[in-house]
Design an enzyme around this catalytic site. Structure first.
Site, PDB file in Angstrom:
ATOM      1  N   GLU A 203       0.835  -1.202   0.000  1.00 49.21           N
ATOM      2  CA  GLU A 203       0.000   0.000   0.000  1.00 49.21           C
ATOM      3  C   GLU A 203       0.872   1.255   0.000  1.00 49.21           C
ATOM      4  OE1 GLU A 203      -2.683   1.464  -0.315  1.00 49.21           O
ATOM      5  OE2 GLU A 203      -4.403   0.294   0.353  1.00 49.21           O
ATOM      6  N   ASP A 204       0.311   2.345  -0.480  1.00 44.98           N
ATOM      7  CA  ASP A 204       1.006   3.625  -0.397  1.00 44.98           C
ATOM      8  C   ASP A 204       0.927   4.213   1.009  1.00 44.98           C
ATOM      9  OD1 ASP A 204      -1.742   4.063  -0.585  1.00 44.98           O
ATOM     10  OD2 ASP A 204      -1.607   5.598  -2.142  1.00 44.98           O
ATOM     11  N   ILE A 205      -0.274   4.132   1.608  1.00 44.63           N
ATOM     12  CA  ILE A 205      -0.471   4.775   2.905  1.00 44.63           C
ATOM     13  C   ILE A 205      -1.622   4.095   3.624  1.00 44.63           C
ATOM     14  CG2 ILE A 205      -2.036   6.565   1.963  1.00 44.63           C
ATOM     15  CD1 ILE A 205      -0.591   8.574   3.889  1.00 44.63           C
TER      16      ILE A 205
ATOM     17  N   ASP B 161      -4.329   5.012   6.382  1.00 46.26           N
ATOM     18  CA  ASP B 161      -4.904   6.175   7.071  1.00 46.26           C
ATOM     19  C   ASP B 161      -5.909   5.641   8.098  1.00 46.26           C
ATOM     20  OD1 ASP B 161      -5.949   8.660   7.733  1.00 46.26           O
ATOM     21  OD2 ASP B 161      -6.643   9.166   5.728  1.00 46.26           O
TER      22      ASP B 161
ATOM     23  N   LYS C  11      -0.275   6.481   8.937  1.00 50.18           N
ATOM     24  CA  LYS C  11      -0.803   7.531   9.839  1.00 50.18           C
ATOM     25  C   LYS C  11      -1.339   6.822  11.078  1.00 50.18           C
ATOM     26  CE  LYS C  11      -2.426  10.637   6.166  1.00 50.18           C
ATOM     27  NZ  LYS C  11      -3.637  11.267   5.563  1.00 50.18           N
TER      28      LYS C  11
ATOM     29  N   PHE D 251      -2.551  15.502   5.322  1.00 50.92           N
ATOM     30  CA  PHE D 251      -2.744  15.045   3.947  1.00 50.92           C
ATOM     31  C   PHE D 251      -1.473  15.285   3.134  1.00 50.92           C
ATOM     32  CE2 PHE D 251      -4.159  15.196  -0.440  1.00 50.92           C
ATOM     33  CZ  PHE D 251      -4.873  14.014  -0.504  1.00 50.92           C
TER      34      PHE D 251
ATOM     35  N   ARG E  10       1.023  12.334  -8.208  1.00 53.10           N
ATOM     36  CA  ARG E  10       1.574  10.980  -8.050  1.00 53.10           C
ATOM     37  C   ARG E  10       3.029  10.877  -8.495  1.00 53.10           C
ATOM     38  NH1 ARG E  10      -2.706   7.601  -6.833  1.00 53.10           N
ATOM     39  NH2 ARG E  10      -4.676   7.985  -7.902  1.00 53.10           N
TER      40      ARG E  10
HETATM   41  P1  IMP Z   1      -7.827   4.524   4.448  1.00 53.93           P
HETATM   42  O1  IMP Z   1      -8.847   3.577   3.883  1.00 53.93           O
HETATM   43  O2  IMP Z   1      -8.470   5.648   5.234  1.00 53.93           O
HETATM   44  O3  IMP Z   1      -6.750   3.839   5.267  1.00 53.93           O
HETATM   45  O4  IMP Z   1      -7.155   5.266   3.262  1.00 53.93           O
HETATM   46  C1  IMP Z   1      -6.300   4.609   2.445  1.00 53.93           C
HETATM   47  C2  IMP Z   1      -6.256   5.161   1.064  1.00 53.93           C
HETATM   48  O5  IMP Z   1      -6.651   6.537   1.024  1.00 53.93           O
HETATM   49  C3  IMP Z   1      -4.831   5.119   0.554  1.00 53.93           C
HETATM   50  O6  IMP Z   1      -4.588   3.951  -0.166  1.00 53.93           O
HETATM   51  C4  IMP Z   1      -4.741   6.365  -0.294  1.00 53.93           C
HETATM   52  O7  IMP Z   1      -5.143   6.069  -1.613  1.00 53.93           O
HETATM   53  C5  IMP Z   1      -5.724   7.312   0.316  1.00 53.93           C
HETATM   54  N1  IMP Z   1      -5.059   8.275   1.246  1.00 53.93           N
HETATM   55  C6  IMP Z   1      -5.043   8.239   2.602  1.00 53.93           C
HETATM   56  N2  IMP Z   1      -4.355   9.256   3.118  1.00 53.93           N
HETATM   57  C7  IMP Z   1      -3.899   9.970   2.058  1.00 53.93           C
HETATM   58  C8  IMP Z   1      -3.080  11.147   1.931  1.00 53.93           C
HETATM   59  O8  IMP Z   1      -2.607  11.765   2.925  1.00 53.93           O
HETATM   60  N3  IMP Z   1      -2.820  11.555   0.672  1.00 53.93           N
HETATM   61  C9  IMP Z   1      -3.300  10.925  -0.442  1.00 53.93           C
HETATM   62  N4  IMP Z   1      -4.045   9.821  -0.380  1.00 53.93           N
HETATM   63  C10 IMP Z   1      -4.351   9.352   0.865  1.00 53.93           C
HETATM   64 MG    MG Z   2      -4.270   4.097  -2.499  1.00 53.82          MG
END
Ligand code: IMP
Ligand code: MG
Length: 186
Positions: A110-112, A114, A142, A163, A176
């Site tokens: 995964e990239d991140i 959250d 995060k 963000f 990106r």
């Molecule tokens: P989650 O489901 O809330 O954990 O979010 C995960 C997905 O949301 C990641 O795979 C990203 O594509 C996007 N995302 C979460 N935080 C960020 C951010 O700070 N910048 C850009 N994309 C984010």
């Molecule tokens: Mg993503």
């Protein structure tokens, strides 16, 4: 990429928002190298299946996987949960998982992470397919925003609940290709 950093601007405008430098390319690369070393050690006698979550993880996946000197398969899937700068939590289906995962050691790239909604959805979709194991390797985590219980075993860097864009991460599809991480200017 060493050599890029001195060219990087102090501010980047994407749509209606301004972003400023947050994590440099060198710091990202040394963190990724450590994650790759961990994976190479933990999976040296296995043959894991890396599942790269597109679009965001493409750059991290390339940098990570070329440093993992183990025998491995790589597949690419897509999900979507984000619109704008707030996690919607509304995760759609997983597309593109062409390899069977039964009895496989799966590593989700995964990239991140959250809120964790996306990764939780991936676990919930993949666990019934009976893999031997599922672990997560994320570029960024995060930790303070994370709401789920699935362990995030591998991540290159923990960041604040802000963000960010760059290194695969986008703001409404822009940013990106930035070779480092920028954060929303406050
Ligand atoms: P989650 O489901 O809330 O954990 O979010 C995960 C997905 O949301 C990641 O795979 C990203 O594509 C996007 N995302 C979460 N935080 C960020 C951010 O700070 N910048 C850009 N994309 C984010
Ligand atoms: Mg993503």
């Amino acid at each position: 990429m060493r050599g890029f950093s001195f060219l990087m601007p102090n501010e980047i405008q994407l749509h209606d928002k301004t972003f400023v430098p947050y994590i440099g390319a060198d710091q990202l690369e040394s963190a990724i190298e450590k994650t790759a070393a961990q994976l190479s050690e933990h999976y040296k006698d296995k043959q894991p299946l890396f599942v790269v979550v597109l679009n965001g993880a493409f750059m991290f996946a390339a940098e990570l996987l070329k440093r993992c000197n183990i025998k491995a398969e790589v597949v690419f899937v897509r999900v979507a949960s984000y619109s704008g700068t707030q996690s919607s939590g509304d995760v759609r289906e997983i597309l593109g998982l062409t390899s069977p995962i039964e009895h496989r050691d799966v590593i989700l790239i995964e990239d991140i992470i959250d809120t964790g909604h996306t990764i939780a959805k991936l676990f919930e979709t993949l666990l019934p397919k009976n893999p031997k194991s599922i672990k997560v390797a994320s570029l960024l985590f995060k930790k303070l925003a994370y709401e789920k219980a699935y362990p995030i075993d591998y991540y290159a860097l923990e960041i604040e609940n802000k963000f960010v864009v760059g290194y695969g991460l986008d703001y409404n599809e822009l940013g990106r290709n930035i070779p480092s991480i920028y954060v929303l200017k406050s």
